[in-house]
Design an enzyme around this catalytic site. Structure first.
Site, PDB file in Angstrom:
ATOM      1  N   ASP A  37      33.612  84.690  58.929  1.00  0.00           N
ATOM      2  CA  ASP A  37      32.275  84.163  59.273  1.00  0.00           C
ATOM      3  C   ASP A  37      32.146  82.670  58.960  1.00  0.00           C
ATOM      4  O   ASP A  37      31.644  81.898  59.782  1.00  0.00           O
ATOM      5  CB  ASP A  37      31.125  84.995  58.659  1.00  0.00           C
ATOM      6  CG  ASP A  37      31.083  85.047  57.151  1.00  0.00           C
ATOM      7  OD1 ASP A  37      32.042  84.585  56.487  1.00  0.00           O
ATOM      8  OD2 ASP A  37      30.073  85.566  56.617  1.00  0.00           O
ATOM      9  N   SER A  68      10.934  94.334  39.611  1.00  0.00           N
ATOM     10  CA  SER A  68      11.788  95.249  40.369  1.00  0.00           C
ATOM     11  C   SER A  68      12.192  96.429  39.511  1.00  0.00           C
ATOM     12  O   SER A  68      12.094  96.383  38.287  1.00  0.00           O
ATOM     13  CB  SER A  68      13.041  94.533  40.867  1.00  0.00           C
ATOM     14  OG  SER A  68      14.055  94.585  39.887  1.00  0.00           O
ATOM     15  N   LEU A 128      28.562  95.773  49.068  1.00  0.00           N
ATOM     16  CA  LEU A 128      27.769  96.262  50.207  1.00  0.00           C
ATOM     17  C   LEU A 128      26.546  95.379  50.440  1.00  0.00           C
ATOM     18  O   LEU A 128      25.585  95.785  51.085  1.00  0.00           O
ATOM     19  CB  LEU A 128      27.353  97.721  49.979  1.00  0.00           C
ATOM     20  CG  LEU A 128      28.522  98.698  49.781  1.00  0.00           C
ATOM     21  CD1 LEU A 128      28.002 100.115  49.560  1.00  0.00           C
ATOM     22  CD2 LEU A 128      29.475  98.678  50.965  1.00  0.00           C
ATOM     23  N   SER A 130      24.123  94.060  48.447  1.00  0.00           N
ATOM     24  CA  SER A 130      22.806  94.365  47.879  1.00  0.00           C
ATOM     25  C   SER A 130      21.964  93.088  47.815  1.00  0.00           C
ATOM     26  O   SER A 130      20.739  93.143  47.973  1.00  0.00           O
ATOM     27  CB  SER A 130      22.952  94.974  46.489  1.00  0.00           C
ATOM     28  OG  SER A 130      23.695  94.111  45.660  1.00  0.00           O
ATOM     29  N   GLU A 163      20.645  82.817  48.774  1.00  0.00           N
ATOM     30  CA  GLU A 163      21.799  83.428  48.100  1.00  0.00           C
ATOM     31  C   GLU A 163      22.785  82.386  47.613  1.00  0.00           C
ATOM     32  O   GLU A 163      23.337  82.494  46.522  1.00  0.00           O
ATOM     33  CB  GLU A 163      22.532  84.370  49.054  1.00  0.00           C
ATOM     34  CG  GLU A 163      21.880  85.709  49.185  1.00  0.00           C
ATOM     35  CD  GLU A 163      22.883  86.751  49.654  1.00  0.00           C
ATOM     36  OE1 GLU A 163      23.844  87.039  48.915  1.00  0.00           O
ATOM     37  OE2 GLU A 163      22.707  87.262  50.766  1.00  0.00           O
ATOM     38  N   ASP A 175      26.368  88.779  56.216  1.00  0.00           N
ATOM     39  CA  ASP A 175      25.613  89.824  55.532  1.00  0.00           C
ATOM     40  C   ASP A 175      24.144  89.803  55.940  1.00  0.00           C
ATOM     41  O   ASP A 175      23.532  90.844  56.197  1.00  0.00           O
ATOM     42  CB  ASP A 175      25.723  89.653  54.009  1.00  0.00           C
ATOM     43  CG  ASP A 175      27.166  89.560  53.557  1.00  0.00           C
ATOM     44  OD1 ASP A 175      28.051  90.030  54.290  1.00  0.00           O
ATOM     45  OD2 ASP A 175      27.408  88.995  52.472  1.00  0.00           O
TER      46      ASP A 175
HETATM   47  C1  GLA Z   1      31.059  88.036  51.442  1.00  0.00           C
HETATM   48  C2  GLA Z   1      30.207  86.944  52.067  1.00  0.00           C
HETATM   49  C3  GLA Z   1      30.258  87.007  53.586  1.00  0.00           C
HETATM   50  C4  GLA Z   1      31.691  87.043  54.090  1.00  0.00           C
HETATM   51  C5  GLA Z   1      32.501  88.090  53.328  1.00  0.00           C
HETATM   52  C6  GLA Z   1      33.953  88.045  53.683  1.00  0.00           C
HETATM   53  O1  GLA Z   1      30.526  89.293  51.741  1.00  0.00           O
HETATM   54  O2  GLA Z   1      28.881  87.082  51.624  1.00  0.00           O
HETATM   55  O3  GLA Z   1      29.557  85.910  54.134  1.00  0.00           O
HETATM   56  O4  GLA Z   1      32.281  85.782  53.998  1.00  0.00           O
HETATM   57  O5  GLA Z   1      32.394  87.944  51.931  1.00  0.00           O
HETATM   58  O6  GLA Z   1      34.156  88.445  54.999  1.00  0.00           O
END
Ligand code: GLA
Length: 385
Positions: A37, A68, A128, A130, A163, A175
């Protein structure tokens, strides 16, 4: 009780009133397209049936409070004092989202404060996303409440900026786009250069297939450093090859790349270039032959991440090898690596077999017991109540 009930229940308990609305966003699994990405390449993640919900209520001052069920400590900041470094810990994610729209041209001087209560069923530290689930749920809630009028790709960028600042990791856009664009039974085929998302039917259920997540529960301390190093290495490779990003390098160009780069840099580049190809091949296989045909691409992706990109760990390799040896159609690590989870695609009746064999193999090596569960391709961020 769902995360949606937990968020609205938590809101009432914490703030003594009813929330005005509840929004949620899912975690994601990346089916294929790893570390592509941030190289302007292709990815194929899907949103999963584990979500993070945020209940929101209006305030008549300019204070923002977040609580939370993930962590017991709450945070409170005046909107006018909001900077990306205003708080530490988990609250930096939601508060980063309240700060970030200003960086995308939103005028926040007229907006009112809010109370937020967050609850989640996305496992933390499993790779995953989060954190993307939190920032995307909050971004969608604030966008509607503050009438920002951002489209989903812009909300994804708001989430990514929050993030990047909160976690200090220069992550890509996968993500957040997965969390915001997912649909039930579909993967999100994303061209990260154009930021355009195309939905690809997965057809797991119709084909009698399950996607098993094997969370190794290995959380590597060096994940953020390792990630930044890999990214820097890709950028250096692109510079040496005279291209803006590795997206522009094709499989046919690899011999030239090999002549120009040292062995390690070449292997990093080769992973990205071949992984982009594998994403396109997987999309075509899904469309033409269905999900039973994608196994070889998943397996090859894992080998490339292990040998060329070197972001796997022994626990991930063992999970993948054990799934493959016990009849999985394909298996690979998912997410950034250095720990986290592997995925394995298999016919439904194999789920208990693979789960048992992976647990046994881990026990034999003296590894921590993995957490194993199936996930379903699900809907992206939405308003729930
Ligand atoms: C993490 C990052 C994503 C991507 C993956 C690797 O999940 O948040 O942006 O770069 O690693 O594919």
């Amino acid at each position: 009780m769902s995360e949606i009930d937990d968020a609205s229940g938590g809101f009432a308990e914490r703030y003594g009133s009813r929330a005005e609305g509840v929004w949620s966003a899912p975690g994601r699994v990346n089916l294929i397209g790893e570390h592509t990405d941030y190289n302007d390449g292709f990815v194929l993640p899907f949103a999963i049936d584990r979500r993070t919900a945020v209940a929101l209520g209006d305030r008549d001052d300019r204070v923002i409070r977040v609580a939370s069920t993930i962590e017991s400590d709450a945070a409170e900041v005046a909107l006018d004092a909001l900077t990306p470094d205003a708080v530490d810990g988990w609250a930096a994610y939601p508060l980063g989202v309240a700060w970030a729209p200003g960086e995308f041209g939103a005028g926040l001087s007229g907006v009112g404060g809010v109370d937020l209560a967050i609850a989640s069923t996305v496992p933390i530290g499993a790779g995953l996303s989060s954190s993307a689930a939190i920032v995307c749920a909050v971004a969608l809630a604030l966008d509607e409440h503050w009438r920002l009028g951002f489209d989903r790709p812009t909300l994804a960028k708001v989430g990514r900026l929050a993030e990047n600042r909160a976690a200090g990791a220069p992550t890509g856009i996968m993500d957040q786009m997965a969390a915001l664009s997912g649909e039930a039974e579909h993967a999100v085929f994303l061209d990260c250069r154009r930021l355009e998302a195309d939905l690809v039917p997965l057809g797991f259920e119709a084909a009698g297939l399950s996607l098993l997540v094997i969370d190794t529960r290995v959380a590597h301390e060096h994940a953020a450093n390792g990630y930044a190093e890999r990214r820097a290495s890709c950028e250096a490779g692109a510079r040496t090859l005279g291209v803006e990003s590795l997206r522009e390098v094709r499989v046919d160009d690899l011999p030239r790349a090999q002549a120009l780069l040292d062995d390690e840099s070449f292997r990093r580049v080769r992973h990205v270039v071949t992984e982009n190809r594998r994403v396109l091949d997987t999309v075509r296989a899904l469309r033409e032959h269905g999900p039973s045909a994608i196994g070889p691409f998943l397996d090859a992706s894992h080998a490339s991440l292990r040998d060329d990109f070197e972001v796997s760990v022994p626990e991930l390799d063992l999970a993948v090898a054990t799934a493959q040896a016990n009849g999985a159609i394909g298996a690979r690590m998912t997410g950034g690596g250095f720990g986290g989870a592997a995925i394995a695609l298999m016919i439904d009746p194999l789920v208990p077999v693979v789960a048992r064999e992976v647990a046994a193999a881990f026990a034999e090596q003296g590894y921590r017991e993995p957490t194993v569960f199936t996930v379903r391709p699900s809907e992206g961020a939405r308003r729930d109540l």
